[in-house]
Design an enzyme around this catalytic site. Structure first.
Site, short mmCIF file in Angstrom:
data_model
loop_
_atom_site.label_atom_id
_atom_site.label_comp_id
_atom_site.label_asym_id
_atom_site.label_seq_id
_atom_site.Cartn_x
_atom_site.Cartn_y
_atom_site.Cartn_z
N TYR A 1 15.35 16.99 -17.18
CA TYR A 1 16.78 17.33 -17.28
C TYR A 1 17.38 16.86 -18.61
O TYR A 1 18.39 17.39 -19.05
CB TYR A 1 17.58 16.66 -16.15
CG TYR A 1 17.57 17.43 -14.85
CD1 TYR A 1 16.39 17.69 -14.17
CD2 TYR A 1 18.76 17.88 -14.29
CE1 TYR A 1 16.38 18.38 -12.98
CE2 TYR A 1 18.77 18.57 -13.09
CZ TYR A 1 17.58 18.82 -12.44
OH TYR A 1 17.59 19.50 -11.25
N LYS B 1 3.12 14.27 -9.98
CA LYS B 1 1.96 15.14 -10.20
C LYS B 1 1.06 14.45 -11.22
O LYS B 1 0.89 14.93 -12.36
CB LYS B 1 2.43 16.51 -10.72
CG LYS B 1 3.10 17.38 -9.66
CD LYS B 1 2.12 18.11 -8.74
CE LYS B 1 1.41 19.23 -9.46
NZ LYS B 1 0.41 19.89 -8.56
N ASP C 1 3.54 18.33 -4.57
CA ASP C 1 3.40 19.59 -3.81
C ASP C 1 3.03 19.29 -2.37
O ASP C 1 3.57 19.88 -1.43
CB ASP C 1 2.41 20.56 -4.50
CG ASP C 1 1.07 19.90 -4.86
OD1 ASP C 1 0.94 18.66 -4.76
OD2 ASP C 1 0.15 20.65 -5.26
N ASP D 1 15.26 16.79 -6.89
CA ASP D 1 16.23 17.87 -6.66
C ASP D 1 15.69 18.82 -5.61
O ASP D 1 16.37 19.16 -4.64
CB ASP D 1 16.48 18.60 -7.99
CG ASP D 1 17.48 19.74 -7.82
OD1 ASP D 1 18.49 19.54 -7.13
OD2 ASP D 1 17.23 20.83 -8.38
N ASP E 1 16.70 19.24 -1.28
CA ASP E 1 17.24 20.46 -0.64
C ASP E 1 16.40 20.82 0.58
O ASP E 1 16.94 21.22 1.62
CB ASP E 1 17.25 21.66 -1.61
CG ASP E 1 18.61 21.93 -2.24
OD1 ASP E 1 19.30 20.95 -2.63
OD2 ASP E 1 19.00 23.11 -2.34
C1 IPM Z 1 22.07 18.73 -7.45
C2 IPM Z 1 22.28 19.99 -8.28
C3 IPM Z 1 22.33 19.63 -9.76
C4 IPM Z 1 20.95 19.11 -10.15
C5 IPM Z 1 22.73 20.75 -10.73
C6 IPM Z 1 24.01 21.44 -10.34
C7 IPM Z 1 22.87 20.19 -12.13
O1 IPM Z 1 21.33 20.94 -7.98
O2 IPM Z 1 22.84 17.77 -7.61
O3 IPM Z 1 21.17 18.71 -6.61
O4 IPM Z 1 20.03 19.90 -10.40
O5 IPM Z 1 20.82 17.90 -10.23
MN MN Z 2 20.11 20.42 -6.24
#
Ligand code: IPM
Ligand code: MN
Ligand code: NAD
Length: 350
Positions: free
Chosen positions: A136, A187, A220, A244, A248
């Site tokens: 990032y 990884k 993975d 990240d 999710d």
């Molecule tokens: C998160 C989001 C952010 C990230 C984006 C919007 C920059 O996806 O906070 O999970 O990738 O960190």
């Molecule tokens: Mn995210």
């Protein structure tokens, strides 16, 4: 001094943070709250997603809570002025390197997940995501035209010993107060940063945390194990990008992406940054449909980690569970409540 700086942001951000504000005013009426533009709306107003003033206000407050940023309207904004760039600048400006993303499956929501009840019931997984390094932030990054036609894009994944060690330390410390187990996901089989990550975590473990159970796992495989048998995990520490993605996936185990809060922490005594892990949800923005619980639970984490009010945090957590127990469900959880009605349900439970 401002106790809580609210950065509502874009899309559903203002809708969910409005519910945080109602809860905060009822639960902790003495809390000094300030609000500022952030993200796309700040770019439209001030030409920047994060102004110097707002960053200074963030650093001077006790805690910062943001809604969400971004959306299709800003897709063609200059790269360094996109809402998401503002968020990265906020994280690095506040030096919040450890992002705690707890995936808790609340009892009443065990049937809301797309996974079978027995797989998620009682789930309590803490993902510790490195937040201010890795791909990032690594330099160089660019897209260039190639002489013979076509283009070439470069991102750089980079980690130092110090960056890995400080986030791993957070994971080990957390594990000691939980089920005493850390999975470190990388990884190391293909990436130099992954190899260094494994070596640094192994070293730190041997030196300071030999009492904690440590397992290394390839990222993975971690993704697969999270949906196969999520309850095997206690704390999982991983880099910025893997964290990240894995968080999710973990969010869906809790019933909805609209359920997962987060706390980004830096050095002791510095303000934390609290954010639901979901985005601005352009598909439902402005319709009073968003689930505000990830934002409300982010406030719960702020009370605990930055505002020195564990009692209020406990009360809020119990109230959220009580509201869910009473059947309160937004659409993402299979119910009919609006954003405001979910806020009402939490307030009633409080
Ligand atoms: C998160 C989001 C952010 C990230 C984006 C919007 C920059 O996806 O906070 O999970 O990738 O960190
Ligand atoms: Mn995210
Ligand atoms: P998203 O998280 O905004 O939405 C993904 C899906 O989940 C959508 O169907 C959305 O309706 C649903 N969803 C998300 N939050 C919800 C909630 N609280 N209640 C009910 N449903 C919810 O991800 P995306 O669509 O990939 O990204 C949209 C924009 O948000 C992009 O610009 C992205 O960069 C940005 N984003 C911002 C953040 C942040 O500000 N922290 C995080 C992720 C994405």
């Amino acid at each position: 001094m401002t106790d809580l700086l609210l950065l509502p942001g874009d899309g559903i951000g203002p809708e969910v943070t409005a519910q945080v504000r109602r809860v905060a005013e009822a639960l902790t009426p003495d809390l000094q709250i300030e609000e500022r533009l952030f993200g796309g709306i700040s770019f439209d107003t001030h030409g920047l997603p994060l102004t110097e003033d707002t960053l200074a206000a963030a650093k001077a407050s006790r805690a910062v809570l943001m809604g969400a940023v971004g959306g299709p309207q800003w897709a063609s904004a200059p790269r360094d002025k996109r809402p998401e760039a503002g968020l990265l600048n906020l994280r690095s400006g506040m030096e919040v390197f450890a992002n705690l993303r707890p995936a808790l499956c609340f009892q009443p929501l065990a049937d809301a997940s797309s996974l079978k009840r027995e797989l998620v019931e009682g789930l309590d997984l803490m993902i510790v995501r490195e937040l201010t390094g890795g791909v990032y932030f690594g330099q160089p990054r660019f897209i260039e035209d190639l002489p013979g036609g076509g283009r070439r894009a470069v991102d750089t994944q980079v980690y130092t010993t110090a960056e890995i060690e400080r986030v791993a330390r957070v994971a080990f410390e957390l594990a000691r107060g939980r089920r005493n187990k850390v999975h470190s996901a990388e990884k190391s089989n293909v990436m130099e940063t992954g190899l260094l990550w494994r070596e640094v975590v192994t070293d730190l473990h041997r030196r300071d945390y030999a009492d904690v159970e440590l397992e290394h796992i390839l990222a993975d495989n971690a993704a697969m194990q999270i949906v196969k048998n999520p309850k095997q995990f206690d704390v999982m520490v991983t880099d910025n990008l893997f964290g990240d993605i894995l968080s999710d996936a973990a969010a869906q185990l809790t019933g909805s992406l609209g359920m997962l809060p987060s706390a980004a922490l830096g050095l002791a005594g510095k303000p934390g940054l609290y954010e639901p892990i979901h985005g601005s949800a352009p598909d439902i923005a402005g319709q009073n449909l968003a689930n505000p619980l990830a934002a409300i639970l982010s406030f719960e984490m702020a009370l605990r980690w930055s505002l020195d009010n564990a009692a209020a945090a406990d009360h809020l957590l119990a109230s959220v569970i009580k509201a869910l127990d009473g059947g309160a469900r937004t659409r993402d959880l299979g119910g009919q409540l609006t954003t405001v009605q979910m806020g009402d349900a939490v307030l009633a439970a409080l």
